[in-house]
Design an enzyme around this catalytic site. Sequence first.
Site, PDB file in Angstrom:
ATOM      1  N   ASP A  34       0.857  -1.199   0.000  1.00 35.29           N
ATOM      2  CA  ASP A  34       0.000   0.000   0.000  1.00 35.29           C
ATOM      3  C   ASP A  34       0.885   1.238   0.000  1.00 35.29           C
ATOM      4  OD1 ASP A  34      -3.200   0.562   1.171  1.00 35.29           O
ATOM      5  OD2 ASP A  34      -1.760   2.213   1.047  1.00 35.29           O
ATOM      6  N   ASP A  60       4.229   1.568  -4.222  1.00 41.92           N
ATOM      7  CA  ASP A  60       3.268   1.945  -5.256  1.00 41.92           C
ATOM      8  C   ASP A  60       3.020   0.747  -6.183  1.00 41.92           C
ATOM      9  OD1 ASP A  60       1.975   3.121  -7.419  1.00 41.92           O
ATOM     10  OD2 ASP A  60       3.234   4.922  -7.381  1.00 41.92           O
ATOM     11  N   THR A 137     -16.252  -2.326  -9.022  1.00 40.75           N
ATOM     12  CA  THR A 137     -17.411  -1.588  -8.522  1.00 40.75           C
ATOM     13  C   THR A 137     -18.617  -1.746  -9.435  1.00 40.75           C
ATOM     14  OG1 THR A 137     -18.203   0.661  -8.133  1.00 40.75           O
ATOM     15  CG2 THR A 137     -16.435   0.457  -9.708  1.00 40.75           C
ATOM     16  N   ASP A 138     -19.794  -1.511  -8.882  1.00 43.87           N
ATOM     17  CA  ASP A 138     -21.006  -1.512  -9.712  1.00 43.87           C
ATOM     18  C   ASP A 138     -21.104  -0.250 -10.572  1.00 43.87           C
ATOM     19  OD1 ASP A 138     -21.566   0.336  -7.692  1.00 43.87           O
ATOM     20  OD2 ASP A 138     -23.477  -0.578  -7.093  1.00 43.87           O
ATOM     21  N   GLU A 139     -20.250   0.757 -10.262  1.00 46.81           N
ATOM     22  CA  GLU A 139     -20.360   2.016 -11.008  1.00 46.81           C
ATOM     23  C   GLU A 139     -19.966   1.861 -12.474  1.00 46.81           C
ATOM     24  OE1 GLU A 139     -19.113   5.596  -9.186  1.00 46.81           O
ATOM     25  OE2 GLU A 139     -19.786   4.968  -7.206  1.00 46.81           O
ATOM     26  N   TYR A 163     -13.817   8.295 -12.208  1.00 40.44           N
ATOM     27  CA  TYR A 163     -13.538   7.127 -11.353  1.00 40.44           C
ATOM     28  C   TYR A 163     -14.104   5.863 -11.996  1.00 40.44           C
ATOM     29  CZ  TYR A 163     -14.493   3.616  -7.757  1.00 40.44           C
ATOM     30  OH  TYR A 163     -14.596   2.429  -7.073  1.00 40.44           O
ATOM     31  N   LYS A 167     -12.151   2.485 -13.457  1.00 38.46           N
ATOM     32  CA  LYS A 167     -12.384   1.114 -12.961  1.00 38.46           C
ATOM     33  C   LYS A 167     -12.847   0.209 -14.119  1.00 38.46           C
ATOM     34  CE  LYS A 167     -12.149  -0.291  -9.254  1.00 38.46           C
ATOM     35  NZ  LYS A 167     -11.033  -0.850  -8.447  1.00 38.46           N
ATOM     36  N   ARG A 295     -23.658  16.812  -7.051  1.00 39.58           N
ATOM     37  CA  ARG A 295     -22.436  16.309  -7.717  1.00 39.58           C
ATOM     38  C   ARG A 295     -22.672  16.390  -9.234  1.00 39.58           C
ATOM     39  NH1 ARG A 295     -20.983  10.217  -6.067  1.00 39.58           N
ATOM     40  NH2 ARG A 295     -19.820  11.229  -4.402  1.00 39.58           N
TER      41      ARG A 295
HETATM   42  P1  NAD Z   1      -9.839   3.355  -0.063  1.00 36.41           P
HETATM   43  O1  NAD Z   1      -9.805   4.627  -0.825  1.00 36.41           O
HETATM   44  O2  NAD Z   1     -10.330   3.352   1.345  1.00 36.41           O
HETATM   45  O3  NAD Z   1      -8.369   2.705  -0.024  1.00 36.41           O
HETATM   46  C1  NAD Z   1      -7.564   2.616  -1.157  1.00 36.41           C
HETATM   47  C2  NAD Z   1      -6.189   2.144  -0.688  1.00 36.41           C
HETATM   48  O4  NAD Z   1      -5.345   2.019  -1.834  1.00 36.41           O
HETATM   49  C3  NAD Z   1      -5.496   3.109   0.269  1.00 36.41           C
HETATM   50  O5  NAD Z   1      -4.962   2.413   1.366  1.00 36.41           O
HETATM   51  C4  NAD Z   1      -4.395   3.727  -0.571  1.00 36.41           C
HETATM   52  O6  NAD Z   1      -3.259   4.104   0.176  1.00 36.41           O
HETATM   53  C5  NAD Z   1      -4.088   2.593  -1.536  1.00 36.41           C
HETATM   54  N1  NAD Z   1      -3.483   3.076  -2.781  1.00 36.41           N
HETATM   55  C6  NAD Z   1      -3.920   4.092  -3.580  1.00 36.41           C
HETATM   56  N2  NAD Z   1      -3.097   4.247  -4.620  1.00 36.41           N
HETATM   57  C7  NAD Z   1      -2.117   3.313  -4.491  1.00 36.41           C
HETATM   58  C8  NAD Z   1      -0.985   2.975  -5.255  1.00 36.41           C
HETATM   59  N3  NAD Z   1      -0.664   3.632  -6.393  1.00 36.41           N
HETATM   60  N4  NAD Z   1      -0.208   1.940  -4.852  1.00 36.41           N
HETATM   61  C9  NAD Z   1      -0.518   1.252  -3.715  1.00 36.41           C
HETATM   62  N5  NAD Z   1      -1.566   1.551  -2.941  1.00 36.41           N
HETATM   63  C10 NAD Z   1      -2.370   2.568  -3.322  1.00 36.41           C
HETATM   64  O7  NAD Z   1     -10.645   2.348  -0.955  1.00 36.41           O
HETATM   65  P2  NAD Z   1     -11.787   1.287  -0.577  1.00 36.41           P
HETATM   66  O8  NAD Z   1     -13.062   1.996  -0.406  1.00 36.41           O
HETATM   67  O9  NAD Z   1     -11.272   0.404   0.470  1.00 36.41           O
HETATM   68  O10 NAD Z   1     -11.873   0.487  -1.964  1.00 36.41           O
HETATM   69  C11 NAD Z   1     -11.015  -0.613  -2.232  1.00 36.41           C
HETATM   70  C12 NAD Z   1     -11.325  -1.178  -3.599  1.00 36.41           C
HETATM   71  O11 NAD Z   1     -12.688  -1.587  -3.647  1.00 36.41           O
HETATM   72  C13 NAD Z   1     -11.158  -0.177  -4.739  1.00 36.41           C
HETATM   73  O12 NAD Z   1     -10.598  -0.851  -5.838  1.00 36.41           O
HETATM   74  C14 NAD Z   1     -12.575   0.280  -5.054  1.00 36.41           C
HETATM   75  O13 NAD Z   1     -12.707   0.661  -6.396  1.00 36.41           O
HETATM   76  C15 NAD Z   1     -13.349  -0.968  -4.744  1.00 36.41           C
HETATM   77  N6  NAD Z   1     -14.761  -0.754  -4.326  1.00 36.41           N
HETATM   78  C16 NAD Z   1     -15.026   0.094  -3.283  1.00 36.41           C
HETATM   79  C17 NAD Z   1     -16.349   0.242  -2.852  1.00 36.41           C
HETATM   80  C18 NAD Z   1     -16.717   1.161  -1.703  1.00 36.41           C
HETATM   81  O14 NAD Z   1     -17.903   1.374  -1.467  1.00 36.41           O
HETATM   82  N7  NAD Z   1     -15.769   1.680  -0.942  1.00 36.41           N
HETATM   83  C19 NAD Z   1     -17.371  -0.468  -3.500  1.00 36.41           C
HETATM   84  C20 NAD Z   1     -17.034  -1.310  -4.568  1.00 36.41           C
HETATM   85  C21 NAD Z   1     -15.719  -1.454  -4.957  1.00 36.41           C
HETATM   86  O1  DAU Z   2     -21.085   1.924  -5.825  1.00 33.64           O
HETATM   87  C1  DAU Z   2     -19.805   1.598  -5.373  1.00 33.64           C
HETATM   88  C2  DAU Z   2     -19.009   2.856  -5.143  1.00 33.64           C
HETATM   89  O2  DAU Z   2     -19.542   3.443  -3.959  1.00 33.64           O
HETATM   90  C3  DAU Z   2     -17.512   2.625  -4.990  1.00 33.64           C
HETATM   91  O3  DAU Z   2     -17.012   2.102  -6.180  1.00 33.64           O
HETATM   92  C4  DAU Z   2     -16.804   3.940  -4.653  1.00 33.64           C
HETATM   93  O4  DAU Z   2     -15.432   3.719  -4.442  1.00 33.64           O
HETATM   94  C5  DAU Z   2     -17.423   4.499  -3.393  1.00 33.64           C
HETATM   95  O5  DAU Z   2     -16.846   5.757  -3.098  1.00 33.64           O
HETATM   96  C6  DAU Z   2     -18.932   4.646  -3.553  1.00 33.64           C
HETATM   97  O6  DAU Z   2     -19.249   5.704  -4.497  1.00 33.64           O
HETATM   98  P1  DAU Z   2     -20.412   6.767  -4.213  1.00 33.64           P
HETATM   99  O7  DAU Z   2     -20.135   7.971  -4.996  1.00 33.64           O
HETATM  100  O8  DAU Z   2     -21.752   6.142  -4.361  1.00 33.64           O
HETATM  101  O9  DAU Z   2     -20.149   6.997  -2.634  1.00 33.64           O
HETATM  102  P2  DAU Z   2     -20.220   8.321  -1.728  1.00 33.64           P
HETATM  103  O10 DAU Z   2     -20.145   7.850  -0.308  1.00 33.64           O
HETATM  104  O11 DAU Z   2     -19.250   9.352  -2.162  1.00 33.64           O
HETATM  105  O12 DAU Z   2     -21.677   8.864  -2.000  1.00 33.64           O
HETATM  106  C7  DAU Z   2     -22.814   8.074  -1.721  1.00 33.64           C
HETATM  107  C8  DAU Z   2     -24.041   8.882  -2.126  1.00 33.64           C
HETATM  108  O13 DAU Z   2     -24.187   9.991  -1.226  1.00 33.64           O
HETATM  109  C9  DAU Z   2     -23.938   9.477  -3.510  1.00 33.64           C
HETATM  110  O14 DAU Z   2     -25.241   9.474  -4.110  1.00 33.64           O
HETATM  111  C10 DAU Z   2     -23.500  10.912  -3.268  1.00 33.64           C
HETATM  112  C11 DAU Z   2     -24.124  11.244  -1.929  1.00 33.64           C
HETATM  113  N1  DAU Z   2     -23.370  12.188  -1.072  1.00 33.64           N
HETATM  114  C12 DAU Z   2     -22.052  11.932  -0.858  1.00 33.64           C
HETATM  115  C13 DAU Z   2     -21.304  12.774  -0.069  1.00 33.64           C
HETATM  116  C14 DAU Z   2     -19.840  12.517   0.159  1.00 33.64           C
HETATM  117  C15 DAU Z   2     -24.021  13.252  -0.468  1.00 33.64           C
HETATM  118  O15 DAU Z   2     -25.234  13.452  -0.640  1.00 33.64           O
HETATM  119  N2  DAU Z   2     -23.281  14.087   0.322  1.00 33.64           N
HETATM  120  C16 DAU Z   2     -21.941  13.908   0.534  1.00 33.64           C
HETATM  121  O16 DAU Z   2     -21.330  14.739   1.237  1.00 33.64           O
END
Ligand code: NAD
Ligand code: DAU
Length: 369
Positions: A34, A60, A137-139, A163, A167, A295
């Site tokens: 990481d 990295d 991700t589902d996005e 983003y 992905k 957004r």
């Molecule tokens: P996060 O942002 O919390 O963590 C990302 C981690 O990756 C961090 O620890 C960061 O230091 C590390 N990182 C970033 N760039 C790097 C690099 N160049 N080399 C090595 N390490 C690096 O992310 P998360 O929410 O835990 O998501 C993890 C994975 O799951 C991602 O691939 C994301 O797309 C996917 N995902 C997240 C969600 C969600 O809701 N959070 C949902 C679906 C999929």
């Molecule tokens: O669907 C999976 C994805 O979910 C992951 O791939 C992404 O890494 C993760 O960040 C997340 O994306 P979202 O954009 O859906 O998550 P976020 O928490 O940023 O926002 C969730 C919803 O809430 C979205 O509709 C935007 C809204 N929002 C978000 C923030 C930060 C607000 O209304 N206010 C806010 O301040």
Amino acid sequence: MKNVLVTGGAGFIGSNFVRYLLRVEPQIQIINLDALTYAGSLENLKDLPDPQRHIFVQGDICDRALVDRLLAEHHIDTIVHFAAETHVDRSILGPEQFIRTNVMGTFTLLEAARQYWLAEKMPHGDANQVRFHHVSTDEVYGALGPNDPPFSETTPYDPRSPYAASKASSDHLVRAYGHTYGLPYTISNCSNNYGPYQFPEKLIPLIILNALQGRPLPVYGDGQQIRDWLYVEDHCEAIWLVLRKGRAGESYNIGGGNQPPNLQVVQEICEILDELDPESPHTPHSHLIQYVADRPGHDRRYAINAAKVEQELGWRPRQSLSTGLANTVKWYLDNPAWVEAIRKQQEYQGWLAKNYDARQELAKREERK
Ligand code: NAD
Ligand code: DAU
């Protein structure tokens, strides 16, 4: 699977996964690579169960020489790839880093795995005993209308933010390496996660931390956007199941089956806080809700059809949104040291100003009208 390289294991889902794996698999060694960007923290890796089976390497994923060395030195047979830039709002304000990490970083890992597993041949196994799991991700599927069926594994890709596009691009690369070079891979496309150790830029932890301080709770647009919320440990369990029992070359959609509008999620968090902390000067916390500028390109609705992972692998989420949210709010209340360590990061304070000041100013102007 003996020697697992986890990338991004100091982030939210990655650190939960490391914890989960050390708990459920007593034999496995984990190498955690990481870069410790703003989103990664060693605070997330404190008090691991059985920590001698976990080696942390700060580096990295784009550093090919480092990745080559780690694969060979630790006889890596499994890669679980979480590392990424993950916040949609940041990708809108600065997309370049998303292309570098999510596209070039995934490409670097794929090249290293191809070289080590398929060209050099592992000293202790063949290509059928290795696996590259890509966490996606589902996005990548775009956004749903109110009456559209949920995303399935055959829904066409239609990413709509930088983003999501980065992905989608990484998913395509992983499939291409499977198809062209025979790299054994699986992909999971998951919905929105929440739970312990989530960086407070994402909706749920942001709302919890702002509410605790009596700060405004920013709801983008009309707050009627829909996400499919999944408790993080349920996601970790699904990933490990896909790795052990999923078919190579397949994708699996993972979701929580909880699809309330954002405003309802925010209100539920406020109610949980009112109950857990009735003496708070900010009760009722829902008074802190503030509608702010939306957004750009905001996807309206996501929903996951998780039938494949349920029917093939028998996975189901264990937590409902109400049990998961209650656990999550309680975790943030019970871990003030973690909260303080993350909150005091200068980068985080800068992000709050950058993303919210202009939005809130606009909201105030609207109120005055
Ligand atoms: P996060 O942002 O919390 O963590 C990302 C981690 O990756 C961090 O620890 C960061 O230091 C590390 N990182 C970033 N760039 C790097 C690099 N160049 N080399 C090595 N390490 C690096 O992310 P998360 O929410 O835990 O998501 C993890 C994975 O799951 C991602 O691939 C994301 O797309 C996917 N995902 C997240 C969600 C969600 O809701 N959070 C949902 C679906 C999929
Ligand atoms: O669907 C999976 C994805 O979910 C992951 O791939 C992404 O890494 C993760 O960040 C997340 O994306 P979202 O954009 O859906 O998550 P976020 O928490 O940023 O926002 C969730 C919803 O809430 C979205 O509709 C935007 C809204 N929002 C978000 C923030 C930060 C607000 O209304 N206010 C806010 O301040």
